[in-house]
Structure formats: C-alpha cells, structure tokens
Design a protein around this motif. Structure first.
Motif, PDB file in Angstrom:
ATOM      1  N   SER A   3       8.082   5.915   0.686  1.00 38.90           N
ATOM      2  CA  SER A   3       8.049   6.829   1.818  1.00 38.90           C
ATOM      3  C   SER A   3       6.623   6.984   2.323  1.00 38.90           C
ATOM      4  O   SER A   3       5.671   6.932   1.542  1.00 38.90           O
ATOM      5  N   PRO A   4       6.458   7.195   3.643  1.00 38.39           N
ATOM      6  CA  PRO A   4       5.116   7.387   4.185  1.00 38.39           C
ATOM      7  C   PRO A   4       4.443   8.618   3.590  1.00 38.39           C
ATOM      8  O   PRO A   4       5.105   9.579   3.212  1.00 38.39           O
ATOM      9  N   LYS A   5       3.122   8.591   3.521  1.00 41.10           N
ATOM     10  CA  LYS A   5       2.357   9.739   3.094  1.00 41.10           C
ATOM     11  C   LYS A   5       1.312  10.027   4.156  1.00 41.10           C
ATOM     12  O   LYS A   5       1.160   9.280   5.128  1.00 41.10           O
ATOM     13  N   VAL A   6       0.583  11.117   3.984  1.00 39.34           N
ATOM     14  CA  VAL A   6      -0.408  11.527   4.962  1.00 39.34           C
ATOM     15  C   VAL A   6      -1.797  11.484   4.340  1.00 39.34           C
ATOM     16  O   VAL A   6      -2.005  11.961   3.224  1.00 39.34           O
ATOM     17  N   VAL A   7      -2.746  10.891   5.052  1.00 36.56           N
ATOM     18  CA  VAL A   7      -4.157  10.979   4.693  1.00 36.56           C
ATOM     19  C   VAL A   7      -4.850  11.678   5.853  1.00 36.56           C
ATOM     20  O   VAL A   7      -4.411  11.575   7.005  1.00 36.56           O
ATOM     21  N   PHE A   8      -5.937  12.381   5.575  1.00 36.57           N
ATOM     22  CA  PHE A   8      -6.578  13.133   6.654  1.00 36.57           C
ATOM     23  C   PHE A   8      -8.086  13.178   6.464  1.00 36.57           C
ATOM     24  O   PHE A   8      -8.604  12.932   5.375  1.00 36.57           O
ATOM     25  N   GLY A   9      -8.784  13.490   7.548  1.00 39.93           N
ATOM     26  CA  GLY A   9     -10.239  13.504   7.527  1.00 39.93           C
ATOM     27  C   GLY A   9     -10.784  12.168   8.004  1.00 39.93           C
ATOM     28  O   GLY A   9     -10.156  11.118   7.842  1.00 39.93           O
ATOM     29  N   PHE A  10     -11.963  12.183   8.627  1.00 39.76           N
ATOM     30  CA  PHE A  10     -12.543  10.966   9.201  1.00 39.76           C
ATOM     31  C   PHE A  10     -12.766   9.869   8.164  1.00 39.76           C
ATOM     32  O   PHE A  10     -12.477   8.695   8.420  1.00 39.76           O
ATOM     33  N   HIS A  11     -13.298  10.238   6.972  1.00 34.37           N
ATOM     34  CA  HIS A  11     -13.592   9.216   5.965  1.00 34.37           C
ATOM     35  C   HIS A  11     -12.319   8.548   5.468  1.00 34.37           C
ATOM     36  O   HIS A  11     -12.217   7.317   5.427  1.00 34.37           O
ATOM     37  N   ALA A  12     -11.341   9.346   5.051  1.00 37.31           N
ATOM     38  CA  ALA A  12     -10.119   8.795   4.465  1.00 37.31           C
ATOM     39  C   ALA A  12      -9.354   7.940   5.465  1.00 37.31           C
ATOM     40  O   ALA A  12      -8.904   6.827   5.154  1.00 37.31           O
ATOM     41  N   VAL A  13      -9.183   8.440   6.689  1.00 37.67           N
ATOM     42  CA  VAL A  13      -8.457   7.670   7.700  1.00 37.67           C
ATOM     43  C   VAL A  13      -9.273   6.452   8.127  1.00 37.67           C
ATOM     44  O   VAL A  13      -8.734   5.364   8.326  1.00 37.67           O
ATOM     45  N   GLY A  14     -10.600   6.616   8.239  1.00 36.86           N
ATOM     46  CA  GLY A  14     -11.460   5.504   8.642  1.00 36.86           C
ATOM     47  C   GLY A  14     -11.443   4.355   7.648  1.00 36.86           C
ATOM     48  O   GLY A  14     -11.404   3.186   8.047  1.00 36.86           O
ATOM     49  N   VAL A  15     -11.471   4.665   6.350  1.00 34.30           N
ATOM     50  CA  VAL A  15     -11.421   3.607   5.339  1.00 34.30           C
ATOM     51  C   VAL A  15     -10.066   2.899   5.363  1.00 34.30           C
ATOM     52  O   VAL A  15      -9.987   1.674   5.255  1.00 34.30           O
ATOM     53  N   ARG A  16      -8.990   3.668   5.529  1.00 34.01           N
ATOM     54  CA  ARG A  16      -7.660   3.037   5.614  1.00 34.01           C
ATOM     55  C   ARG A  16      -7.594   2.130   6.849  1.00 34.01           C
ATOM     56  O   ARG A  16      -7.018   1.030   6.790  1.00 34.01           O
ATOM     57  N   LEU A  17      -8.174   2.564   7.947  1.00 36.11           N
ATOM     58  CA  LEU A  17      -8.203   1.753   9.162  1.00 36.11           C
ATOM     59  C   LEU A  17      -8.965   0.452   8.924  1.00 36.11           C
ATOM     60  O   LEU A  17      -8.577  -0.613   9.401  1.00 36.11           O
ATOM     61  N   LYS A  18     -10.033   0.532   8.156  1.00 40.52           N
ATOM     62  CA  LYS A  18     -10.879  -0.637   7.895  1.00 40.52           C
ATOM     63  C   LYS A  18     -10.246  -1.588   6.886  1.00 40.52           C
ATOM     64  O   LYS A  18     -10.331  -2.811   7.036  1.00 40.52           O
ATOM     65  N   THR A  19      -9.614  -1.035   5.843  1.00 43.67           N
ATOM     66  CA  THR A  19      -9.130  -1.875   4.751  1.00 43.67           C
ATOM     67  C   THR A  19      -7.674  -2.294   4.875  1.00 43.67           C
ATOM     68  O   THR A  19      -7.292  -3.356   4.384  1.00 43.67           O
ATOM     69  N   ALA A  20      -6.838  -1.464   5.508  1.00 40.85           N
ATOM     70  CA  ALA A  20      -5.406  -1.799   5.607  1.00 40.85           C
ATOM     71  C   ALA A  20      -4.799  -1.208   6.876  1.00 40.85           C
ATOM     72  O   ALA A  20      -3.914  -0.356   6.829  1.00 40.85           O
ATOM     73  N   PRO A  21      -5.258  -1.644   8.050  1.00 45.86           N
ATOM     74  CA  PRO A  21      -4.751  -1.062   9.298  1.00 45.86           C
ATOM     75  C   PRO A  21      -3.251  -1.253   9.489  1.00 45.86           C
ATOM     76  O   PRO A  21      -2.591  -0.427  10.126  1.00 45.86           O
ATOM     77  N   GLN A  22      -2.714  -2.333   8.906  1.00 47.27           N
ATOM     78  CA  GLN A  22      -1.287  -2.596   9.058  1.00 47.27           C
ATOM     79  C   GLN A  22      -0.427  -1.552   8.351  1.00 47.27           C
ATOM     80  O   GLN A  22       0.766  -1.432   8.640  1.00 47.27           O
ATOM     81  N   SER A  23      -1.020  -0.793   7.447  1.00 46.17           N
ATOM     82  CA  SER A  23      -0.259   0.217   6.710  1.00 46.17           C
ATOM     83  C   SER A  23      -0.176   1.547   7.454  1.00 46.17           C
ATOM     84  O   SER A  23       0.546   2.448   7.033  1.00 46.17           O
ATOM     85  N   ILE A  24      -0.908   1.677   8.568  1.00 44.37           N
ATOM     86  CA  ILE A  24      -0.934   2.940   9.314  1.00 44.37           C
ATOM     87  C   ILE A  24       0.208   2.964  10.325  1.00 44.37           C
ATOM     88  O   ILE A  24       0.312   2.087  11.189  1.00 44.37           O
ATOM     89  N   LEU A  25       1.068   3.971  10.214  1.00 44.87           N
ATOM     90  CA  LEU A  25       2.189   4.115  11.142  1.00 44.87           C
ATOM     91  C   LEU A  25       1.726   4.759  12.443  1.00 44.87           C
ATOM     92  O   LEU A  25       2.100   4.317  13.527  1.00 44.87           O
ATOM     93  N   GLU A  26       0.946   5.820  12.348  1.00 45.18           N
ATOM     94  CA  GLU A  26       0.408   6.493  13.523  1.00 45.18           C
ATOM     95  C   GLU A  26      -0.707   7.428  13.091  1.00 45.18           C
ATOM     96  O   GLU A  26      -0.736   7.905  11.956  1.00 45.18           O
ATOM     97  N   ILE A  27      -1.621   7.656  14.020  1.00 43.45           N
ATOM     98  CA  ILE A  27      -2.747   8.547  13.774  1.00 43.45           C
ATOM     99  C   ILE A  27      -2.650   9.733  14.722  1.00 43.45           C
ATOM    100  O   ILE A  27      -2.497   9.552  15.940  1.00 43.45           O
ATOM    101  N   TYR A  28      -2.722  10.924  14.168  1.00 40.67           N
ATOM    102  CA  TYR A  28      -2.689  12.153  14.953  1.00 40.67           C
ATOM    103  C   TYR A  28      -4.127  12.654  15.134  1.00 40.67           C
ATOM    104  O   TYR A  28      -4.929  12.607  14.194  1.00 40.67           O
TER     105      TYR A  28
END
Length: 259
Positions: A3-28
């Motif tokens: 199931s999807p989970k939530v990450v938040f904050g510039f660092h956490a979301v930014g690293v996920r964007l850099k390392t595994a962008p395909q895993s991001i469903l949507e960014i709020y």
C-alpha cells in the motif's frame, strides 16, 4: 505491491524524487508558499513529470500526520532496497571479490537494540547514510519501524539505507560472526575505548537505547565491548549521536588505512 505510504518535508521528498521518482504517485504542495525553496522544488518536480496536487496546510497535516511537513508531502510506493540481510552481504562479498584489495569495502553495519523512538531511528538512519554504512539492523519485537516520522527525520536516508528488522537479534549477530564480521558493542562499563578498537575490517557496531543500553544477551553475544569517552558532566549520549561517533570513527580509520 504494498500500500502507498506518505513521506513529507523537502529533504525526504527530494531524496525520493532523486533516487526513485517512479515510486512517487503524486506530490502535494501548499500553493500559498511561494518562496525560493518551494519554487526550486516545484521546478525539480516538473523535470521528472510527477503529478502535482495543490493542498492547504490542514490537508497536508492530515496526510503527513504532522505539522512539520514544510508545505510538501508525497504519496509513494515502498522502495525495496534489499530483500534480506543475507542478500545484501552476499552482493557486497561478490562485489569485493571482483575488486583489487585496495578498493574493497568491508561491511559496515549499525545494529540498534531497543531503539523505539522514531525520531532516534530517523536520525540513526541519516547518520548511517552519511557514514556509508551498508545497513541498519534491529529486532522486530523491540524497535521502531519505518513510518512517516522516521522518513522525515531521516531526510531521505530511509530510502537509501536498508533497514532490516530481524526475529532474533542474538542469532543474527552470531550469523554475522560466522561471516567474519566483528561485532562490537558499546557500553559505559567497557574498559576499552572506541578509539582503541580496530574498525578497519568488517564490523557491526551495536548500540542500545539511551539509558537502558543493550540487553544482556545482546551484550554477551558481542565479540568486544567499547565505551565512548565522556569528558563532561553528562553520563551518556543520545543513541543517534553515539551512532555518529562510532560510524565516523570507523570511516576515519578506513580512510587512513586506505591512504
């Protein structure tokens, strides 16, 4: 798929964007925040083509389960770093075998016994990433799991450092010893200082929760115990600070050894 989970904050979301962008469903994101940091962040998101959704502060707080979201949160699928500790160690062994001795990287593991605070776990993951540790290990029945708070505090390291929760920590430590990984625990009562220990080879550094320390069986399973010298009035360090001291001493010794 989990199931999807939530990450938040510039660092956490930014690293996920850099390392595994395909895993991001949507960014709020909070559209009322229009400072330079948010503009730069949104420009990076646009480069990856990830779906953006406007959300007010209340909705972001509900998504994150925290008010510390900085105006950014993401729904993501879990990233599988390694399926097991054995797989990670076998991959590392195979990689080292293909390299000349001077370029090999002996395993560096952080073991946490009794760390149940997600803020401490997140900080430990962050320092483990910084020091180049290959994995963090903890017992299933006596440790914090990965959640949104851990991911936020880890500033992205929850997506880069494998975190293995094992059924029997003492048995796992014995299995590490069978792989010729030296298991070194920390204890205020240990006669030997951390700085007297040889950390250049394959090593697992074991730390307990602040105050309680390691459980007795865990301490007995270690090959050696060391203490971190304390020169001031306080008697102990926070576990994440102690992890940083130990891991970076191992890193220092390895760099000196290579040089």
């Amino acid at each position: 798929m989990s199931s999807p989970k939530v990450v938040f904050g510039f660092h956490a979301v930014g690293v996920r964007l850099k390392t595994a962008p395909q895993s991001i469903l949507e960014i709020y994101f909070e559209p009322t925040r229009r400072d330079a940091r948010m503009r730069s962040f949104l420009e990076k998101v646009a480069q990856y083509g990830v779906k953006l959704v406007e959300a007010d502060g209340l909705r972001l707080s509900k998504l994150a389960g925290s008010h510390a979201h900085q105006g950014v949160a993401a729904r993501v699928q879990a990233v599988q770093l390694r399926t097991s500790l054995d797989e990670l160690l076998e991959d590392l062994e195979a990689r080292n075998a293909a390299l000349p001795p001077a370029q090999r990287t002996p395993p560096l593991l952080l073991v946490l016994d009794g760390v149940t605070d997600p803020h401490n776990l997140g900080a430990c993951l962050r320092v483990a990433d910084g020091a180049g540790a290959h994995a963090v290990i903890a017992p299933k029945d006596h440790a914090a799991g990965i959640n949104a708070t851990v991911a936020k505090v880890a500033s992205g390291a929850a997506d880069t450092v494998p975190y293995f929760m094992v059924t029997n920590l003492a048995r796992t430590l014995n299995e590490l010893k069978e792989r010729n990984i030296w298991v070194i625990g920390t204890s205020d009562a240990a006669p030997q200082s951390l700085y007297q220990a040889d950390l250049k080879g394959a090593v697992a550094l074991v730390l307990g929760a602040e105050g309680e320390g390691m459980r007795q069986l865990t301490a007995k399973t270690c090959d050696a115990l060391v203490h971190i010298p304390m020169r001031g009035a306080v008697e102990s360090l926070n576990v994440s600070v102690a992890s940083g001291v130990c891991l970076y001493e191992a890193l220092r010794q390895r760099q000196v050894h290579i040089a």
